[in-house]
Write an enzyme that holds these catalytic residues in place. Structure first.
Site, PDB file in Angstrom:
ATOM      1  N   GLY A 164      -3.281 -16.515  -4.867  1.00 42.38           N
ATOM      2  CA  GLY A 164      -2.754 -15.307  -4.230  1.00 42.38           C
ATOM      3  C   GLY A 164      -3.793 -14.521  -3.452  1.00 42.38           C
ATOM      4  O   GLY A 164      -3.518 -13.418  -2.986  1.00 42.38           O
TER       5      GLY A 164
ATOM      6  N   GLY B 133     -11.148  -1.454   1.761  1.00 41.55           N
ATOM      7  CA  GLY B 133     -10.199  -0.936   0.767  1.00 41.55           C
ATOM      8  C   GLY B 133     -10.636   0.328   0.070  1.00 41.55           C
ATOM      9  O   GLY B 133     -10.766   1.385   0.690  1.00 41.55           O
TER      10      GLY B 133
ATOM     11  N   VAL C 201       0.839  -1.203   0.000  1.00 47.71           N
ATOM     12  CA  VAL C 201       0.000   0.000   0.000  1.00 47.71           C
ATOM     13  C   VAL C 201       0.875   1.255   0.000  1.00 47.71           C
ATOM     14  O   VAL C 201       0.649   2.184  -0.792  1.00 47.71           O
ATOM     15  CB  VAL C 201      -0.959   0.002   1.215  1.00 47.71           C
ATOM     16  CG1 VAL C 201      -1.766   1.303   1.254  1.00 47.71           C
ATOM     17  CG2 VAL C 201      -1.886  -1.201   1.166  1.00 47.71           C
TER      18      VAL C 201
ATOM     19  N   LYS D 183     -13.203  -4.755  11.212  1.00 52.95           N
ATOM     20  CA  LYS D 183     -13.926  -3.833  10.321  1.00 52.95           C
ATOM     21  C   LYS D 183     -15.348  -3.606  10.835  1.00 52.95           C
ATOM     22  O   LYS D 183     -15.872  -2.481  10.784  1.00 52.95           O
ATOM     23  CB  LYS D 183     -13.932  -4.394   8.904  1.00 52.95           C
ATOM     24  CG  LYS D 183     -12.532  -4.415   8.280  1.00 52.95           C
ATOM     25  CD  LYS D 183     -12.490  -5.268   7.019  1.00 52.95           C
ATOM     26  CE  LYS D 183     -11.100  -5.252   6.381  1.00 52.95           C
ATOM     27  NZ  LYS D 183     -10.950  -6.264   5.316  1.00 52.95           N
TER      28      LYS D 183
ATOM     29  N   GLY E 261      -5.751  -4.824  -1.906  1.00 53.09           N
ATOM     30  CA  GLY E 261      -4.835  -4.558  -3.016  1.00 53.09           C
ATOM     31  C   GLY E 261      -4.177  -3.201  -2.864  1.00 53.09           C
ATOM     32  O   GLY E 261      -4.756  -2.279  -2.271  1.00 53.09           O
TER      33      GLY E 261
ATOM     34  N   VAL F  44     -11.328  -0.010   6.198  1.00 56.55           N
ATOM     35  CA  VAL F  44     -12.483  -0.891   5.989  1.00 56.55           C
ATOM     36  C   VAL F  44     -12.832  -0.926   4.502  1.00 56.55           C
ATOM     37  O   VAL F  44     -13.107   0.114   3.896  1.00 56.55           O
ATOM     38  CB  VAL F  44     -13.716  -0.411   6.788  1.00 56.55           C
ATOM     39  CG1 VAL F  44     -14.893  -1.365   6.563  1.00 56.55           C
ATOM     40  CG2 VAL F  44     -13.395  -0.307   8.273  1.00 56.55           C
TER      41      VAL F  44
HETATM   42  N1  HSE Z   1      -7.239  -9.608   3.976  1.00 58.42           N
HETATM   43  C1  HSE Z   1      -8.324  -8.733   3.687  1.00 58.42           C
HETATM   44  C2  HSE Z   1      -9.285  -9.425   2.732  1.00 58.42           C
HETATM   45  C3  HSE Z   1      -7.918  -7.429   3.094  1.00 58.42           C
HETATM   46  O1  HSE Z   1      -9.111 -10.592   2.374  1.00 58.42           O
HETATM   47  O2  HSE Z   1     -10.249  -8.789   2.355  1.00 58.42           O
HETATM   48  C4  HSE Z   1      -7.307  -6.506   4.098  1.00 58.42           C
HETATM   49  O3  HSE Z   1      -8.186  -6.204   5.132  1.00 58.42           O
END
Ligand code: HSE
Length: 431
Positions: free
Chosen positions: A186, A133, A15, A204, A307, A131
């Protein structure tokens, strides 16, 4: 334009790297939108030798020295975790800097104290990226919906588990097989615990509930169940009743029987939702949050929840907001814990269950099973029987009842001689 605003970046992983890239690529546009250039004053990392992409003169291992530097105005924290992030954010706030963070774990544990520190210092603390992304969600809750009363916030806020559950529904695979596929693709980390056991979603949920209901909620207040016990049978049973299985973060305002003791209930668990519900269409690693408000009605927020680039988009949006506030000599909205609603225990939270049972198809079996629900004060909404003779299956969906009453009913059903096996138990939402 006069002097630039100086930015300290804490952390330069996926990030942080994307933040630096976008800051550089969009520097002219950002300057025009803010009214002042933003210049990177330093980047604090643990191992400078691992960041050849960052100009060497910007790299430092002295994060505290960087965030308290007199020329720094803004701090972006993308380290994650509790420490040293908390100490560094408090140091930055104490030194009068505005802070943008992507740190769900910290905000879900210590949001009240961090907000209090920011309010006292008269600076901003924004964390849209914490929260879901890229999805604009926290500022809509804090600002756009500040004039409304929220009833419920229901979200798919973890992409890894949504990918796994989506693959289970598409292929009929079990949890282990779908997790292996998610790791290979991934989407799941080498240690998937935080995602599959619901810790990520619970943090979250705590942040969403705090903002939605103007009440302090921490991750520890959130009832949490992950998806590792969701079976291919659960997913198949869901499909049979026109549902799909999702890991939901559910934050709701609940009212006591006398209408007086309002509280909030916050939970993360897998649930069956109708395929017609807007959240059912959220596939793969995407996130979505469904909001029910008194005046606005139903709203849905959808997009990429993880991401580097998507998360950096949310960080930069916050950065523009706090930079504008700073130039205006103002601070944005702070904490709104004024409502002070308590968190209702899961046992007392009203939920609905789907239960599938293998039973012998004999006179009186259905009555015995139904009696167990009645004995616990649970009202049955629908019953379906498939097959007959030795291989009969009863599929029962209940009305809402306290979760403890539903759980106790299932415990008793498992003990009944008429019940050969309880093959699927999942909560049902959105029917
Ligand atoms: N690991 C989280 C997800 C993303 O799979 O959505 C980061 O909070």
């Amino acid at each position: 334009m006069s002097d630039s605003l100086k930015l300290a970046l804490l952390g330069c992983g996926t990030v942080g790297g994307a933040v630096l890239r976008l800051l550089s690529e969009q520097s002219d546009d950002l300057a025009a939108r803010i009214g002042r250039r933003v210049e990177v004053a330093g980047v604090a990392v643990r191992r400078p030798d691992r960041h050849p992409e960052v100009p060497a003169e910007l790299l430092t291992t002295d994060a505290e020295g960087l965030v308290t530097r007199p020329d720094v105005d803004l701090v972006v924290e993308v380290i994650g975790g509790i420490e040293p992030a908390r100490t560094l954010i408090l140091a930055a706030i104490g030194a009068g800097k505005s802070v943008v963070s992507a740190n769900k774990t910290l905000l879900a544990e210590d949001g009240v104290a961090l907000h209090a520190a920011a309010a006292e210092a008269g600076v901003d603390l924004y964390y849209e990226a914490a929260v879901a992304g890229a999805i604009p969600l926290l500022r809509p809750l804090r600002e756009s919906l500040a004039g409304d009363q929220l009833r419920r916030v229901v979200g798919i806020v973890n992409g890894t588990t949504n990918y796994i559950l989506s693959r289970m529904a598409e292929t009929g695979a079990g949890f282990g097989e779908a997790l292996a596929e998610a790791t290979e693709a991934g989407y799941a980390e080498a240690d998937p615990t935080a995602d599959v056991d619901g810790f990520d979603a619970a943090a979250k949920a705590a942040i969403l509930a705090s903002l939605a209901f103007h009440s302090p909620v921490t991750a520890g207040d959130v009832h949490r169940e992950g998806i590792s016990a969701v079976s291919a049978t659960d997913v198949a049973r869901a499909a049979e009743i026109g549902c799909t299985v999702k890991l939901l973060a559910i934050c709701e305002r609940v009212t006591g029987a006398d209408g007086a003791d309002d509280a909030v209930a916050v939970r993360v668990h897998p649930a069956m939702i109708p395929t017609t519900h807007p959240l059912a269409a959220v596939g793969g690693a995407f996130n979505a949050v469904f909001v029910e408000a008194e005046a606005a009605g139903e709203l849905m927020f959808y997009g990429q929840g993880a991401g580097g680039q998507p998360t950096a988009s949310a960080v930069l949006g916050d950065l523009v907001a706090v930079a504008r506030n700073r130039l205006a000599g103002a601070a944005g909205p702070g904490t709104t814990g004024y409502a002070g609603l308590t968190v209702r225990p899961m046992a007392d939270t009203p939920t609905r269950y789907h239960v599938s049972l293998d039973v012998a198809d004999l006179p009186g079996v259905l009555a015995t099973v139904a009696q167990e629900f009645a004995a616990h004060g649970v009202s049955i909404a629908t019953v379906r029987q498939d097959g007959h003779g030795d291989a009969a299956t009863l599929v029962i969906v209940t009305h809402r009842a306290p979760d403890s009453a539903l759980a106790a009913t299932v415990t008793r059903l498992r003990e009944m001689s008429a019940v050969r096996g309880v093959t699927s138990v999942l909560r049902v939402e959105g029917l």
